[in-house]
Scaffold this motif. Sequence first.
Motif, short mmCIF file in Angstrom:
data_model
loop_
_atom_site.label_atom_id
_atom_site.label_comp_id
_atom_site.label_asym_id
_atom_site.label_seq_id
_atom_site.Cartn_x
_atom_site.Cartn_y
_atom_site.Cartn_z
N GLU A 331 0.82 -1.21 0.00
CA GLU A 331 0.00 0.00 0.00
C GLU A 331 0.86 1.26 0.00
OE1 GLU A 331 -3.17 -0.08 -0.45
OE2 GLU A 331 -3.18 -2.27 -0.41
N LYS A 338 -0.16 8.87 1.98
CA LYS A 338 -1.27 8.42 2.81
C LYS A 338 -1.68 7.01 2.38
CE LYS A 338 -5.76 9.96 4.57
NZ LYS A 338 -6.86 10.96 4.42
N GLU A 340 -3.21 3.29 2.33
CA GLU A 340 -4.41 2.67 2.88
C GLU A 340 -4.04 1.50 3.79
OE1 GLU A 340 -7.13 1.56 -0.15
OE2 GLU A 340 -7.33 3.57 -0.98
N ARG A 341 -5.03 0.98 4.47
CA ARG A 341 -4.81 -0.17 5.35
C ARG A 341 -4.49 -1.41 4.53
NH1 ARG A 341 -9.18 -0.97 9.96
NH2 ARG A 341 -7.58 -2.52 10.46
N LYS A 343 -4.56 -4.91 2.92
CA LYS A 343 -5.68 -5.78 2.51
C LYS A 343 -5.47 -7.23 2.93
CE LYS A 343 -7.19 -3.06 -1.49
NZ LYS A 343 -6.36 -1.88 -1.21
N ASP A 516 -6.41 1.50 -7.63
CA ASP A 516 -5.24 2.25 -7.16
C ASP A 516 -3.93 1.52 -7.35
OD1 ASP A 516 -6.90 4.33 -6.29
OD2 ASP A 516 -7.29 3.29 -4.39
#
Length: 543
Positions: A331, A338, A340-341, A343, A516
Amino acid sequence: MSSKEKIVKALSATRSIGIPDDQVKPILRDLLKTYDGNWKLIEEDNYRTLVDAYFEHKENEELEGKRGGLLHDQNSPISLKRPREGEQQNQALPTIGSSSHKSVVREDKMSEVNAGQETTKSIQHGIVIRPSENLSSVKPISAIHPDKNAFTNGNMECNSYQICSSSSQCARPLSTAPFQDQCSSYISKCSTSSEHVGPITRDQHNKRNKSHSLYNMYDLTKGAEKVKISWVNELGNESIPKFNYIPNNIIFQNANVSISMARISEDECCSSCSGDCLLSSYPCACARETGGDFAYTQEGLLKEEFLNQCMSMGCEPKKEHLFYCEDCPIERLKNDWKPERCKGHLLRKFIKECWSKCGCDMQCGNRVVQRGISCKLQVFFTREGKGWGLRTLNNLPKGSFVCEYVGEVLTNTELYDRNMQRTGNERHTYPVTLDADWGSEGVLEDDELLCLDATYYGNVARFINHRCSDANLIDIPVEVETPDHHYYHLAFFTSREVKALEELTWDYAIDFDDEDHPVKAFECCCGSGFCRDSKKKHKEALS
């Protein structure tokens, strides 16, 4: 029909067009070896493959004769280098992926290393990696350079024939012969037949060439593997993608892979064993990774219970089977500012094989993957628009080892940088992220976050196509040289029985809806009823 009768029929057919038996026998013998005694591919289309292979062999002999004459004439101003008749556009590599994260690599423009310096240009006669100065001394085992003069090309009318029986009915494909050795030994004892052939007209020839253009029965590996792997294009004139064939992984630049005897403790090997560990009255230390029981049977297959557990974890992973990074490097590559968490990364079962520090011999039943490819494989051009694929030439039982995914070992950052330097016109493949045991490895540095990329350097696994959910291959991590699980071998085993000539496929575990991702996923053409490409399904619904 027996194999002897099939040989009589084949030689009679070629004899009818003026080809002497003594010249066609070695060609037929080579084809039988290549196809593992499978007569169907030889008899198909009225022995087209056999006839084309003969004329291709004669053309090569004539070419070698001309070259020999030029070599003796030292004053000859003629160049000995044969120019190509044009360059084939690079074909998309229909592979490859990993357990939870897949990244795309594209190919078209390459770089060439010259005296340790890097210069970028369009490569005409082979593919090399875009390495750093540290790799200028690395040499591949072999390089695949498609040569159109090495193909059996149906574009020459004088080399095309239509084989018919005396009743003017075209010969039909016959059933396959079960014993190749009987075929080879009988080639010297054949009788005559009344079959004859007639030349194909230009219109007939052009129609047939749409489905029979390029054959190349030579070894794709150029001797790098124990078995020869042929390739064939029965649908057009597309030549195989250019790449450097290697049987083992090689480090690109910064990957931290430490292989040493000192890193393997006495309780992580079986130094007191001898012969075959599988025949021992109790499992040795190398069976601890698989719960105290070896993963292989004495026939070299994966035990069904272990295989089913691996398949179940991949298809329906439970919460305890997933590891979530606090600061996921995948990520972070997408968005460093920034991220993301995470997956989640699938914590998969490993196989540990015996290695050099063990006391057993190389024929030990716990040394399957490291002994290399042993089944008959062939690269072929698919009919479903997926480009090149891989198929087996003989039946494979469930749990058979097929091959491992071999390529360059890169860090995730190196792969990301490589992806970002691609252009939109380049073809792509899916490398493997080695994340199968990130949860137990603790915090990993960048040089320990590894992946495998077979775009430029790789083995036959680079041709394995993706299939959602119901593929006939499963990828399993295998520990061999090092107990550090941030590097391992990725081995492919059959998840069910696979029939001869069936395409081999593998689920890349791609998230087609991940907008993304640094490099976008391809449009899935797997044809599975469980296809996960929702965008393609939406397009089909609107059309």
